[in-house]
Design an enzyme around this catalytic site. Structure first.
Site, PDB file in Angstrom:
ATOM      1  CG  HIS A 277      -0.431   5.229   3.785  1.00  0.00           C
ATOM      2  ND1 HIS A 277       0.686   5.653   4.443  1.00  0.00           N
ATOM      3  CD2 HIS A 277      -0.484   3.883   3.982  1.00  0.00           C
ATOM      4  CE1 HIS A 277       1.259   4.616   5.052  1.00  0.00           C
ATOM      5  NE2 HIS A 277       0.585   3.520   4.775  1.00  0.00           N
TER       6      HIS A 277
ATOM      7  CG  HIS B  91       3.978   3.365   8.294  1.00  0.00           C
ATOM      8  ND1 HIS B  91       2.878   3.577   9.071  1.00  0.00           N
ATOM      9  CD2 HIS B  91       3.532   2.729   7.193  1.00  0.00           C
ATOM     10  CE1 HIS B  91       1.808   3.104   8.442  1.00  0.00           C
ATOM     11  NE2 HIS B  91       2.178   2.585   7.303  1.00  0.00           N
TER      12      HIS B  91
ATOM     13  CD  GLU C 133      -0.875   0.014   3.839  1.00  0.00           C
ATOM     14  OE1 GLU C 133      -2.014  -0.475   3.831  1.00  0.00           O
ATOM     15  OE2 GLU C 133      -0.346   0.507   4.864  1.00  0.00           O
TER      16      GLU C 133
ATOM     17  CB  CYS D 111       4.368   0.520  12.942  1.00  0.00           C
ATOM     18  SG  CYS D 111       3.920   1.653  11.605  1.00  0.00           S
TER      19      CYS D 111
ATOM     20  CG  HIS E  34       4.621   0.890   2.984  1.00  0.00           C
ATOM     21  ND1 HIS E  34       3.952   1.960   2.463  1.00  0.00           N
ATOM     22  CD2 HIS E  34       3.897   0.490   4.070  1.00  0.00           C
ATOM     23  CE1 HIS E  34       2.875   2.199   3.201  1.00  0.00           C
ATOM     24  NE2 HIS E  34       2.815   1.306   4.188  1.00  0.00           N
TER      25      HIS E  34
HETATM   26 MN    MN Z   1       1.160   1.496   5.624  1.00  0.00          MN
END
Ligand code: MN
Length: 150
Positions: A66, A70, A64, A118, A104
């Site tokens: 976004h 992270h 994904e 995370c 990622h």
């Molecule tokens: Mn992610």
């Protein structure tokens, strides 16, 4: 988490006192395998959250991207991650930064569970999944194709 415990004791097997073991994602809309989630810190007064994810041997997170970021610290096990165009071997105490809008995925390729912390924005956008064209572009790189099939 609405209460604010000062000290949460670690318990065996990468669990923490009164922290629920949750499914990785609540809805079944994105592909992933053999992965759990624990939210360690989430407080309205803090703009970030800290989660612990763990995947069984052969498990993987969703591929994904976004806008939110992270920051990942590997806690246990070995595996590989894809970040952008790079596939990297990861091991305990490695730090991985996922910049905004960067593809990622994490994979437990080391024959053992892979667990990581995370850190993430508390307010975050919905992850985007790759289109068929995005996947074809990624798989044009042999090392990424091998990673996605590992
Ligand atoms: Mn992610």
């Amino acid at each position: 988490m609405t209460d604010r415990p000062i000290h949460r004791k670690a318990t065996p097997d990468y669990r923490w006192d009164k922290v629920d073991l949750l499914p990785y994602k609540e809805d079944g809309s994105a592909p992933f395998k053999s992965i759990t989630r624990q939210t360690l810190f989430a407080d309205p007064a803090l703009a970030g959250e800290l989660r612990y994810f763990e995947m069984a041997d052969g498990g993987f997170s969703t591929l994904e991207r976004h806008q939110h970021m992270h920051a990942v610290l590997i806690l246990r096990g070995r595996g590989h991650c894809l970040v952008g165009d790079d596939v990297r071997a990861i091991e305990p105490r490695d730090l991985i930064t996922i910049p905004p809008m960067t593809w990622h995925q994490f994979r437990a390729t080391g024959g053992e569970p892979l667990g990581f912390l995370c850190m993430v924005n508390a307010a975050r956008d919905k992850p985007q999944l790759p289109t068929a064209a995005d996947l074809a572009r990624l798989k044009a790189d042999p090392k990424i194709a091998a990673f996605l099939e590992s």
